[in-house]
Each structure stands twice: as structure tokens, then as C-alpha cells.
Write a protein that holds these residues in place. Structure first.
Motif, PDB file in Angstrom:
ATOM      1  N   GLU A 193      17.018 -27.934  45.450  1.00 21.07           N
ATOM      2  CA  GLU A 193      16.871 -28.972  44.403  1.00 21.07           C
ATOM      3  C   GLU A 193      17.689 -30.145  45.129  1.00 21.07           C
ATOM      4  O   GLU A 193      17.244 -31.437  44.942  1.00 21.07           O
ATOM      5  CB  GLU A 193      17.282 -28.488  43.042  1.00 21.07           C
ATOM      6  CG  GLU A 193      16.254 -27.626  42.625  1.00 21.07           C
ATOM      7  CD  GLU A 193      16.938 -27.035  41.210  1.00 21.07           C
ATOM      8  OE1 GLU A 193      16.032 -26.797  40.243  1.00 21.07           O
ATOM      9  OE2 GLU A 193      18.052 -26.988  41.105  1.00 21.07           O
ATOM     10  N   PHE A 239      16.850 -31.252  33.061  1.00 22.25           N
ATOM     11  CA  PHE A 239      15.505 -30.814  33.168  1.00 22.25           C
ATOM     12  C   PHE A 239      14.654 -30.826  31.720  1.00 22.25           C
ATOM     13  O   PHE A 239      15.502 -30.403  30.869  1.00 22.25           O
ATOM     14  CB  PHE A 239      15.283 -29.377  33.794  1.00 22.25           C
ATOM     15  CG  PHE A 239      15.827 -29.258  35.020  1.00 22.25           C
ATOM     16  CD1 PHE A 239      14.830 -29.524  36.423  1.00 22.25           C
ATOM     17  CD2 PHE A 239      17.164 -29.183  35.725  1.00 22.25           C
ATOM     18  CE1 PHE A 239      15.193 -29.327  37.493  1.00 22.25           C
ATOM     19  CE2 PHE A 239      17.526 -28.996  36.840  1.00 22.25           C
ATOM     20  CZ  PHE A 239      16.568 -29.509  38.020  1.00 22.25           C
ATOM     21  N   GLU A 240      13.544 -31.162  31.709  1.00 25.07           N
ATOM     22  CA  GLU A 240      12.780 -31.125  30.562  1.00 25.07           C
ATOM     23  C   GLU A 240      11.286 -30.594  30.897  1.00 25.07           C
ATOM     24  O   GLU A 240      10.818 -31.074  31.764  1.00 25.07           O
ATOM     25  CB  GLU A 240      12.534 -32.696  29.985  1.00 25.07           C
ATOM     26  CG  GLU A 240      11.891 -32.831  28.782  1.00 25.07           C
ATOM     27  CD  GLU A 240      11.669 -34.190  28.293  1.00 25.07           C
ATOM     28  OE1 GLU A 240      12.253 -34.852  27.209  1.00 25.07           O
ATOM     29  OE2 GLU A 240      10.855 -35.067  29.178  1.00 25.07           O
ATOM     30  N   ASP A 241      10.951 -29.541  30.278  1.00 27.61           N
ATOM     31  CA  ASP A 241       9.625 -28.888  30.415  1.00 27.61           C
ATOM     32  C   ASP A 241       9.603 -28.479  31.801  1.00 27.61           C
ATOM     33  O   ASP A 241       8.546 -28.531  32.689  1.00 27.61           O
ATOM     34  CB  ASP A 241       8.463 -29.801  30.037  1.00 27.61           C
ATOM     35  CG  ASP A 241       8.361 -30.184  28.595  1.00 27.61           C
ATOM     36  OD1 ASP A 241       8.708 -29.174  27.825  1.00 27.61           O
ATOM     37  OD2 ASP A 241       8.145 -31.135  28.317  1.00 27.61           O
ATOM     38  N   GLY A 242      10.757 -27.975  32.687  1.00 22.31           N
ATOM     39  CA  GLY A 242      10.758 -27.556  33.962  1.00 22.31           C
ATOM     40  C   GLY A 242      10.888 -28.662  35.045  1.00 22.31           C
ATOM     41  O   GLY A 242      10.757 -28.227  36.214  1.00 22.31           O
ATOM     42  N   GLU A 243      10.970 -29.949  34.386  1.00 20.55           N
ATOM     43  CA  GLU A 243      10.697 -31.197  35.352  1.00 20.55           C
ATOM     44  C   GLU A 243      12.145 -31.725  35.400  1.00 20.55           C
ATOM     45  O   GLU A 243      12.663 -31.886  34.418  1.00 20.55           O
ATOM     46  CB  GLU A 243       9.489 -32.022  35.207  1.00 20.55           C
ATOM     47  CG  GLU A 243       8.161 -31.435  35.163  1.00 20.55           C
ATOM     48  CD  GLU A 243       7.730 -31.094  36.532  1.00 20.55           C
ATOM     49  OE1 GLU A 243       8.415 -32.079  37.569  1.00 20.55           O
ATOM     50  OE2 GLU A 243       7.114 -30.102  36.905  1.00 20.55           O
TER      51      GLU A 243
END
Length: 181
Positions: A7, A46-50
Motif C-alpha cells: 500500500e 479507508f472507506e468501503d475498502g478504498e
């Protein structure tokens, strides 16, 4: 949360090179060295895995200040309050607080269209309740203003700590290429 090695590379290549002023002097290899030495924490929201935001915070163990070095929300996610929420999370939940200082590129140094973007960045921190410390730093070709969530910091202590931080991050190069004024 802390970013994984994969990442960190993705954030650097896909975001930092696009989101951060080109005069920023740190390479990916430098950031990885700082991370391995325990000087730099690389965090992501992270928001909704993004990825919804990222922050690189430098804190040499012997110092009391932390430097919010890179902080951004990816372009497609801006304007929804994510940056404010992430900055609040960093200062409150992650226990970075009054000793956290952010470098914000000086609009007067940037000139042209870049000055408008730099002024927007400074205004963002001010809207989030951060304060211009009155100190400026020159790191290579990068000239910045220093902001903090604390309304008043001891200027002498801040100068000494920033000098020590730049020395820890950049080594010998810092002595010839950085100035705090």
C-alpha cells in the motif's frame, strides 16, 4: 491504520507523486528508510475498502513534535469532508495532538496557479481549527508555513525540534539545505 508495504508503494506511485508539490525532496526509498528506522508512520484512511486519505507522520523517537509530512485525500474523493474527518482522527484518536505540526507549501513561494492551490491547502487547515505558527521552513527548494492544532507553541522549542527532525530525516544534507525562520 498503518499501510502495508504494498500500500505504501501504491500510495507513493499513484497519489503522492500527483498530490504533493514537486519540490518535495523525499524519494520512496527515503520514506521506506525512515519507516524502517521508526521515524515515519505511514497511515491510511479507508472507506468501503478504498483509500480515502493518507498521512505520513515523522516522529524521531527523541523528539516531542510530530511532523505531518504528507496528508491528502485522493482527487476523486475530495469535497466530501473526508480530509477534515481524517485530520480530526489523527489529532484525537491516534493521539497525535498539540505537538503535531504540518508543513504547508507557502503560496507566496509557489507563484502562479500553484499559489492558488497552496492557499486552498492553508485555508483547509485553518477551517479545521489549525493555527499558523508564524514559523517558516525552507527545505531545499520547498518553502512552507508551519501549522499546528495548538493555538500557541513555544517558538524556540519548535525551532530546535524541527532542526533536529530535519537532521534526523535528511542527515548532512539538512545542515546546508534547510532553514527555519
Amino acid at each position: 491504520r498503518s499501510l502495508t508495504p504494498e500500500e505504501r508503494r501504491e500510495v507513493y506511485d499513484g497519489h503522492i507523486l500527483r498530490d504533493i508539490p514537486p519540490t518535495e525532496p523525499k524519494s520512496f526509498a527515503c520514506l521506506e528508510r525512515l519507516h524502517s528506522e521508526g521515524i515515519c508512520r505511514m497511515l491510511g484512511a479507508f472507506e468501503d475498502g478504498e483509500l480515502a486519505g493518507y498521512a505520513y507522520i515523522q516522529h524521531p523517537p527523541a523528539l516531542s513534535i510530530e511532523l505531518l509530512d504528507f496528508f491528502a485525500v485522493p482527487g476523486g474523493r475530495r469535497g466530501r469532508g473526508l480530509g477534515r474527518r481524517f485530520l480530526t482522527l489523527l489529532t484525537e484518536k491516534e493521539r497525535f495532538g498539540p505537538t503535531l505540526v504540518a508543513e504547508v507549501e507557502d503560496p507566496e513561494a509557489a507563484g502562479g496557479e500553484a499559489a492558488v492551490l497552496c492557499a486552498r491547502r492553508a485555508a483547509f487547515y485553518e477551517r479545521c481549527g489549525w493555527h499558523d505558527t508564524g514559523l517558516r521552513a525552507q527545505v531545499g527548494d520547498y518553502r512552507c508555513r508551519l501549522y499546528s492544532p495548538a493555538p500557541a507553541l513555544n517558538e524556540g522549542l519548535l525551532r530546535r525540534e524541527l532542526r533536529a527532525l530535519y537532521d534526523a530525516v535528511f542527515g548532512e544534507w539538512a545542515r546546508e539545505h534547510t532553514d527555519i525562520y
